[in-house]
Design a protein around this motif. Structure first.
Motif, mmCIF file in Angstrom:
data_model
loop_
_atom_site.group_PDB
_atom_site.id
_atom_site.type_symbol
_atom_site.label_atom_id
_atom_site.label_comp_id
_atom_site.label_asym_id
_atom_site.label_seq_id
_atom_site.Cartn_x
_atom_site.Cartn_y
_atom_site.Cartn_z
ATOM 1 N N ALA A 261 1.161 -17.254 3.011
ATOM 2 C CA ALA A 261 -0.280 -17.481 3.059
ATOM 3 C C ALA A 261 -0.951 -16.701 1.926
ATOM 4 C CB ALA A 261 -0.822 -17.055 4.417
ATOM 5 N N GLU A 262 -2.256 -16.693 1.941
ATOM 6 C CA GLU A 262 -3.038 -16.014 0.910
ATOM 7 C C GLU A 262 -2.687 -14.529 0.852
ATOM 8 O OE1 GLU A 262 -7.471 -16.900 -0.045
ATOM 9 O OE2 GLU A 262 -7.449 -15.260 1.413
ATOM 10 N N ILE A 263 -2.539 -14.028 -0.372
ATOM 11 C CA ILE A 263 -2.175 -12.621 -0.578
ATOM 12 C C ILE A 263 -3.425 -11.867 -1.002
ATOM 13 C CG2 ILE A 263 -0.791 -11.024 -1.953
ATOM 14 C CD1 ILE A 263 1.262 -13.308 -2.227
ATOM 15 N N VAL A 264 -3.709 -10.787 -0.271
ATOM 16 C CA VAL A 264 -4.898 -9.978 -0.537
ATOM 17 C C VAL A 264 -4.455 -8.619 -1.043
ATOM 18 C CG1 VAL A 264 -7.006 -8.988 0.472
ATOM 19 C CG2 VAL A 264 -6.160 -11.222 1.260
ATOM 20 N N GLU A 265 -5.231 -8.078 -1.969
ATOM 21 C CA GLU A 265 -4.933 -6.760 -2.528
ATOM 22 C C GLU A 265 -4.704 -5.757 -1.393
ATOM 23 O OE1 GLU A 265 -6.555 -4.528 -6.437
ATOM 24 O OE2 GLU A 265 -8.055 -4.887 -4.882
ATOM 25 N N GLY A 266 -3.583 -5.015 -1.523
ATOM 26 C CA GLY A 266 -3.224 -4.062 -0.485
ATOM 27 C C GLY A 266 -2.111 -4.558 0.424
ATOM 28 N N ASP A 267 -1.839 -5.875 0.400
ATOM 29 C CA ASP A 267 -0.739 -6.417 1.203
ATOM 30 C C ASP A 267 0.609 -6.011 0.603
ATOM 31 O OD1 ASP A 267 -2.531 -7.653 2.850
ATOM 32 O OD2 ASP A 267 -2.247 -9.681 2.015
ATOM 33 N N SER A 268 1.656 -6.119 1.427
ATOM 34 C CA SER A 268 3.026 -5.972 0.930
ATOM 35 C C SER A 268 3.596 -7.364 0.718
ATOM 36 C CB SER A 268 3.888 -5.195 1.933
ATOM 37 O OG SER A 268 3.466 -3.844 1.999
ATOM 38 N N VAL A 332 -3.277 -12.776 -6.485
ATOM 39 C CA VAL A 332 -3.742 -11.730 -5.564
ATOM 40 C C VAL A 332 -5.267 -11.832 -5.412
ATOM 41 C CG1 VAL A 332 -3.842 -9.255 -5.124
ATOM 42 C CG2 VAL A 332 -1.840 -10.250 -6.279
ATOM 43 N N MET A 333 -5.717 -11.943 -4.178
ATOM 44 C CA MET A 333 -7.146 -12.002 -3.871
ATOM 45 C C MET A 333 -7.688 -10.583 -3.673
ATOM 46 S SD MET A 333 -7.697 -15.201 -3.950
ATOM 47 C CE MET A 333 -6.787 -16.746 -3.884
ATOM 48 N N TYR A 334 -8.947 -10.367 -4.143
ATOM 49 C CA TYR A 334 -9.544 -9.030 -3.962
ATOM 50 C C TYR A 334 -11.065 -9.159 -4.024
ATOM 51 C CZ TYR A 334 -9.459 -9.392 -9.077
ATOM 52 O OH TYR A 334 -9.610 -9.821 -10.372
ATOM 53 N N PRO A 335 -11.780 -8.202 -3.429
ATOM 54 C CA PRO A 335 -13.250 -8.245 -3.406
ATOM 55 C C PRO A 335 -13.831 -7.865 -4.772
ATOM 56 C CG PRO A 335 -12.475 -6.256 -2.368
ATOM 57 C CD PRO A 335 -11.260 -7.054 -2.682
ATOM 58 N N PRO A 336 -15.133 -8.087 -4.958
ATOM 59 C CA PRO A 336 -15.766 -7.760 -6.239
ATOM 60 C C PRO A 336 -15.661 -6.265 -6.553
ATOM 61 C CG PRO A 336 -17.181 -9.205 -4.968
ATOM 62 C CD PRO A 336 -16.084 -8.780 -4.054
ATOM 63 N N LYS A 337 -15.471 -5.965 -7.822
ATOM 64 C CA LYS A 337 -15.457 -4.586 -8.285
ATOM 65 C C LYS A 337 -15.910 -4.578 -9.744
ATOM 66 C CE LYS A 337 -10.416 -4.941 -8.755
ATOM 67 N NZ LYS A 337 -9.111 -4.344 -8.385
#
Length: 423
Positions: A261-268, A332-337
């Protein structure tokens, strides 16, 4: 005649002559018996010669040596002759000649249900022996009894039966592209003209039916690997199977990602490399773009960051060669920064001139932008750019489904004909 003159001396002479005559007769009888015995021996010797008759007595086997396949039926062809004036009372086959004992095989439990006499009491002594096994490999003889109680053994004429199984002979392993020859072997040369059938994984290779006992596989492929066995056409017996091991370099190399599934920053994240090869590949290398990043069938990334997004591939290798997988994208998905505001044009701004505030951010997926004026709860604008027409402190807020972040505020002051950016 003077009987008075007969003395005891004369009586002894008569007795001695009588004894001598009896002795001579005895010697003659002994000599005659030895002659008869010698003649009988000569007769037996003549009868021992295959296919040769003596005084009209003969037995002939054709062929005299038979090589038969296990579990098959064997025809033992046989003919015999005997002199005129005799009648045949009994015919039988035997396999033992010890002590002049000739057991009838038709009464032997090991043979009685499998032996069928196809001949007669005239000249044909052929039999059929069914479901033969290697225990039936033996020397066999035909015998008969006449009305004069004569048992004819006819010397050592015989029929030899050898029962064989089939064995596949093949190399232990071959490399893809080689030519390989498999041989269907028997322990003796089969008497009947044989047509060989080949099987792979119990399925007949119908195009491989030949009088030759060899199977030639040219430019062998990995699909040719399997368990091979052979048989004879119209026979039920099939040889034990032998495995043909085809070795080849890696093929169909692929990469799978977990989680899928979707991979988010911080996942393994775990990348797995798989390939089809023989022997199995034990050497794996991982690349991001053209940069080597790791080895082993599994490549794991704990607490993945946005910097680790990119295209990955693996290389699989065994002693026959190597192959790369297709590339796979790690997104890799991640929130705005790193959100910031810029103003255009920079420098002195004259009242009434266009002035644009631009909001930039780093996020995946791209963020939606809203504009706010300090001390106001409602947004005053949206989108990447915002046109400020009045004085105040403005900031932008970027957000996606993984989070949100706001920029620092910038102050815009409009004085007279000019507006100045205050920070």
């Amino acid at each position: 005649m003077n009987t008075q003159g007969f003395s005891s001396h004369d009586g002894n002479n008569v007795i001695n002559d009588l004894i001598l005559n009896i002795y001579c007769i005895f010697v003659v009888v002994i000599v005659l018996l030895k002659f008869v015995s010698m003649a009988a021996t000569i007769l037996i010797f003549l009868l021992m010669i295959h296919g040769v008759s003596s005084a009209g007595w003969s037995v002939s086997y054709s062929p005299s040596h038979i090589c038969a396949l296990k579990n098959s039926s064997v025809i033992m062809s046989c003919t015999y002759t005997y002199p005129t004036g005799y009648q045949i009372r009994k015919v039988f086959w035997t396999k033992t000649l010890e002590h002049e004992v000739f057991p009838d095989l038709s009464k032997d439990p090991e043979y009685s249900q499998r032996l069928q006499y196809l001949g007669d009491k005239q000249k044909n002594c052929t039999i059929r022996l069914s479901h033969v096994t290697q225990k039936d490999s033996h020397t066999y003889y035909f015998r008969f009894i006449t009305d004069k109680e004569i048992v004819k053994s006819l010397g050592k004429q015989r029929l030899t039966l050898t029962v064989t199984d089939l064995q596949v002979e093949s190399p232990e392993r071959v490399t893809e592209g080689d030519s390989v020859r498999l041989t269907c072997k028997s322990s003796c040369t089969l008497t009947d003209r044989a047509t060989f059938i080949w099987y792979r994984n119990s399925q007949p290779l119908t195009e491989r039916r030949d009088r030759n006992n060899q199977l030639l596989l040219q430019s062998v492929r990995r699909e040719d690997a399997g368990r091979y066995s052979c048989a004879l056409h119209e026979h039920t017996y099939i040889s034990p199977a032998v495995y043909l091991n085809v070795t080849y370099p890696p093929k169909s190399v692929s990469v799978s990602i977990s989680p899928s599934a979707e991979i988010v920053e911080g996942d393994s994240v775990t990348l797995s490399c798989s390939s089809d090869s023989n022997p199995p590949a034990l050497n794996f290398s991982w690349f991001k773009g053209r940069t080597f990043v790791g080895s082993g069938r599994i490549y794991s990334i704990s607490k993945i960051s946005s910097d680790e997004s990119g295209e990955y591939k693996c290389k699989s290798r065994n002693k026959h060669g190597e192959k790369y997988s297709d590339t796979i994208t790690l997104n890799v998905m991640y929130p705005p920064k790193t959100i910031s505001v810029s103003i255009s044009p920079s420098g002195e701004i004259v009242e009434g001139d266009p002035m644009t505030l631009s909001c930039s951010s780093d996020s995946n997926p791209p963020a939606e932008i809203s504009w706010f004026k300090e001390n106001q709860s409602s947004a005053v604008g949206s989108g990447q750019s915002f046109s400020a027409l009045q004085s105040g402190r403005f900031y932008c807020e970027a957000h996606n489904q993984h989070g949100s972040q706001r920029s620092d505020a910038v102050a815009v002051t409009v004085k007279g004909r000019a507006a100045h950016l205050l920070t």
